[in-house]
Design a protein around this motif. Structure first.
Motif, short mmCIF file in Angstrom:
data_model
loop_
_atom_site.label_atom_id
_atom_site.label_comp_id
_atom_site.label_asym_id
_atom_site.label_seq_id
_atom_site.Cartn_x
_atom_site.Cartn_y
_atom_site.Cartn_z
N GLY A 91 -4.65 -69.70 51.24
CA GLY A 91 -4.06 -68.99 49.99
C GLY A 91 -3.33 -69.59 49.67
O GLY A 91 -2.32 -70.21 50.11
N PRO A 92 -3.32 -70.06 48.40
CA PRO A 92 -2.11 -70.45 47.81
C PRO A 92 -1.05 -69.88 47.58
O PRO A 92 -1.28 -68.32 47.54
N THR A 93 0.59 -70.46 47.45
CA THR A 93 1.45 -69.82 46.92
C THR A 93 1.25 -69.31 45.67
O THR A 93 0.79 -69.73 45.18
N LYS A 94 2.31 -68.65 44.69
CA LYS A 94 2.72 -67.92 43.46
C LYS A 94 2.25 -69.20 43.06
O LYS A 94 1.88 -70.00 41.83
N ALA A 95 3.17 -70.17 42.91
CA ALA A 95 3.54 -71.66 42.25
C ALA A 95 2.42 -71.94 42.33
O ALA A 95 1.15 -72.79 40.62
N ALA A 96 1.13 -71.74 43.31
CA ALA A 96 -0.18 -73.01 43.20
C ALA A 96 -1.27 -72.04 42.61
O ALA A 96 -1.87 -72.75 42.02
N ALA A 97 -1.25 -70.74 43.45
CA ALA A 97 -2.06 -70.40 42.64
C ALA A 97 -1.95 -69.66 40.67
O ALA A 97 -3.09 -69.39 39.82
N HIS A 98 -0.90 -70.54 39.64
CA HIS A 98 -1.08 -70.41 38.41
C HIS A 98 -2.02 -71.09 37.61
O HIS A 98 -2.39 -71.35 37.02
N ILE A 99 -2.90 -72.54 38.98
CA ILE A 99 -3.89 -73.35 38.32
C ILE A 99 -5.01 -72.28 37.50
O ILE A 99 -5.97 -72.42 36.96
N GLU A 100 -5.32 -70.87 38.53
CA GLU A 100 -5.82 -69.95 37.89
C GLU A 100 -4.97 -68.94 36.97
O GLU A 100 -5.58 -69.23 35.75
N GLY A 101 -3.99 -68.69 36.93
CA GLY A 101 -3.74 -67.75 36.76
C GLY A 101 -2.59 -68.04 35.14
O GLY A 101 -2.90 -67.08 34.03
N SER A 102 -3.27 -69.31 34.41
CA SER A 102 -2.54 -70.11 32.98
C SER A 102 -3.54 -70.85 32.90
O SER A 102 -4.12 -72.74 33.24
N LYS A 103 -5.05 -70.42 31.48
CA LYS A 103 -6.00 -71.66 31.53
C LYS A 103 -5.16 -73.17 30.13
O LYS A 103 -5.46 -73.88 31.06
N ALA A 104 -4.19 -72.85 30.47
CA ALA A 104 -3.10 -73.38 29.23
C ALA A 104 -2.57 -74.16 30.43
O ALA A 104 -2.81 -75.83 30.14
N TYR A 105 -1.89 -74.23 31.40
CA TYR A 105 -1.36 -74.91 32.63
C TYR A 105 -2.67 -75.96 33.20
O TYR A 105 -2.38 -77.23 33.40
N MET A 106 -3.49 -75.28 33.42
CA MET A 106 -4.60 -76.35 33.74
C MET A 106 -5.03 -76.85 32.93
O MET A 106 -5.62 -78.27 33.91
N LYS A 107 -4.84 -76.47 31.73
CA LYS A 107 -5.61 -77.67 30.40
C LYS A 107 -4.66 -79.24 30.61
O LYS A 107 -4.82 -79.76 30.55
N ASP A 108 -3.14 -78.52 30.62
CA ASP A 108 -2.34 -79.44 30.45
C ASP A 108 -2.63 -80.29 32.20
O ASP A 108 -2.16 -81.84 32.13
N LEU A 109 -2.43 -79.64 32.63
CA LEU A 109 -2.63 -80.30 34.52
C LEU A 109 -4.21 -81.44 34.13
O LEU A 109 -3.67 -82.91 34.52
N CYS A 110 -4.90 -81.16 33.61
CA CYS A 110 -5.81 -82.02 33.27
C CYS A 110 -5.57 -82.96 32.66
O CYS A 110 -5.68 -84.27 32.97
N ARG A 111 -5.07 -82.72 31.63
CA ARG A 111 -4.52 -83.86 30.58
C ARG A 111 -3.77 -85.30 31.68
O ARG A 111 -3.70 -86.34 30.65
N ARG A 112 -2.92 -84.44 32.05
CA ARG A 112 -0.98 -84.82 32.83
C ARG A 112 -2.81 -85.85 33.89
O ARG A 112 -2.10 -87.04 34.09
#
Ligand code: AMP
Ligand code: GLY
Length: 435
Positions: A91-112
């Protein structure tokens, strides 16, 4: 090897079922588990949020691998605590699970990382979000709570009024608590949905077979969104070209980008995708296996699940041979308690479980069950109660097997969708798009 599965749903029951079939398994524990899991694992009465209790139990029972199912403990950092204690965890660490924990982070990651996803804007202020919705010209749009909302934080708004109501519900009425303090408004994508889940060891990405979930509460994909009312695997949408695009444009860049920014991902990475005329677009990432997707994937797994999960947890996926799958199809029908996703009434006696499980090729995974106080009856303990999975040489036979077995089950106010797999059965064409 002793293994502990953390969670109490159908996904965790499917993990336990696959692990119990794996060569090399020692004692198998679940925390807290449920009435179905109890027949295949030793259930420990520890809540998924009790990090210290779970670490102590893993030590006490000489557990060498912990598999963390749900997003809550992942986002809360259970894997970090286990690793600090020297215990391998899938399972992912807390830092990596952020990809599910925040849609804003996920959208930003997709952009980058230039990963295809719907155009969106995120808002911390309700008045700004409302002003934005008032100015939108093309409808529908999708309003999403930023944080974890058990699959219920998404509204497809057909009109400005519906969008504004969704914004108000999330941000002012706090319907999803802190998860709705920030919201995303994104373009509506036309197409068909596909779930692709990969096993990741921090670096290597092993893509599992395709599956497809039915998120809407009622037949014909109507009603509110739920955690999922049924699923099947594989899907015709996954042509070799779609596969290549998902692996190369979505999963691998996601894992590499996250690794490069201190969010190294291990565990199951779930991409919820819309297959559009322009190819696959990411709707969401989850930092875990899907539920009910794992219930239709794992019965088809022919490789040793313990070996795979252990390799992912220990950075050894590159040494594992290709994952082997049965050519059978699987179809899972979720049996829910009447009002799900609105509410549910725990404590109703469930009958017909043994008869259902006795059907050939059928597995009955418990999603929300418990034993009655005297330990003699199995009763409901959640909105989604059971996932009845049929298998067969094609989707139609898998689906017939699932529904025949589900018809054996009875409890007061039970409900299921009657059309799982409908679009796949009606439309046999593969997606065609030019890019
Ligand atoms: P999510 O939790 O973001 O996957 O959203 C839940 C469900 O809402 C998805 O499975 C889709 O059915 C639907 N959905 C989410 N985003 C979009 C979108 N941009 N366009 C169309 N449907 C969407
Ligand atoms: N079935 C969708 C999910 O697990 O998020």
């Amino acid at each position: 090897m002793n293994v502990l599965v953390v969670g109490s749903g159908g996904r965790e029951h499917a993990f336990v079922d696959a692990l119990s079939r794996s060569e090399g398994i020692g004692r198998l524990f679940a925390a807290p588990g449920n009435a179905g899991i109890a027949s295949q694992a030793e259930c420990l009465d520890i809540h998924v949020d009790d990090t210290a209790g779970l670490v102590a139990a893993a030590r006490e029972h000489q557990v060498e691998l912990v598999i963390v199912g749900p997003e809550g403990p992942l986002v809360a950092g259970l894997v970090d605590a286990l690793r600090d204690a020297g215990i391998a965890a899938m399972g992912p660490t807390k830092a990596a699970a952020h990809i599910e924990g925040s849609k804003a982070y996920m959208k930003d990651l997709c952009r980058r990382a230039r990963i295809p996803t719907a155009h969106s804007k995120s808002f911390n202020s309700a008045s700004e979000a409302i002003a934005y919705c008032e100015g939108i010209e093309t409808w529908p749009v999708v309003v999403k709570a930023d944080g974890l909302a058990a699959g219920k934080g998404v509204t497809i708004a057909q009109t400005p009024e519906e969008a504004i109501t969704a914004v108000r519900d999330a941000m002012l009425q706090e319907r999803f608590g802190a998860a709705g303090a920030r919201i995303i408004v994104e373009d509506f994508l036309e197409g068909e949905e596909l779930s692709m889940i990969a096993l990741v060891d921090g670096e290597a990405v092993a893509v599992l077979e395709s599956s497809r979930d039915h998120k809407a509460a009622f037949d014909g994909d109507t009603g509110p969104n739920t955690g999922g009312m049924g699923a099947f695997s594989p899907s015709r949408l996954l042509t070799p070209r779609v596969y290549e695009q998902i692996e190369e444009r979505v999963l691998i860049p996601t894992v590499h980008t996250m690794g490069g920014e201190g969010r190294t991902f291990t565990g199951l990475l779930y991409a919820g995708l819309m297959i559009t005329d322009d190819g696959p677009f990411v709707l969401e990432f989850n930092a875990r296996g899907g539920d009910p997707e794992m219930e239709v994937l794992l019965p088809r797994l022919e490789s040793n699940a313990l070996e795979l999960f252990s390799a992912a947890a220990n950075g050894r996926l590159a040494d594992v041979e290709d994952i082997r799958w049965s050519s059978d199809h699987a179809c899972g029908v979720v049996i829910a308690d009447g009002d799900y996703p609105a509410s549910n009434t725990p404590g109703k006696t469930i009958s017909g479980l043994d008869r259902a499980a006795g059907h050939p090729g059928v597995r009955v995974y418990h999603m929300g069950t418990r034993f009655s106080g005297d330990g003699r009856r199995v009763e409901t303990a959640g909105g989604r109660v059971l996932c009845v999975v049929g298998t067969g040489p094609d989707l139609q036979s898998a689906r017939d097997a699932a529904y025949a077995a589900a018809a054996e089950i009875d409890f007061e106010g039970m409900r299921m969708r009657t059309d799982i797999g409908h679009r796949e059965l009606v439309d046999q064409t593969e997606p065609s798009f030019e890019i």
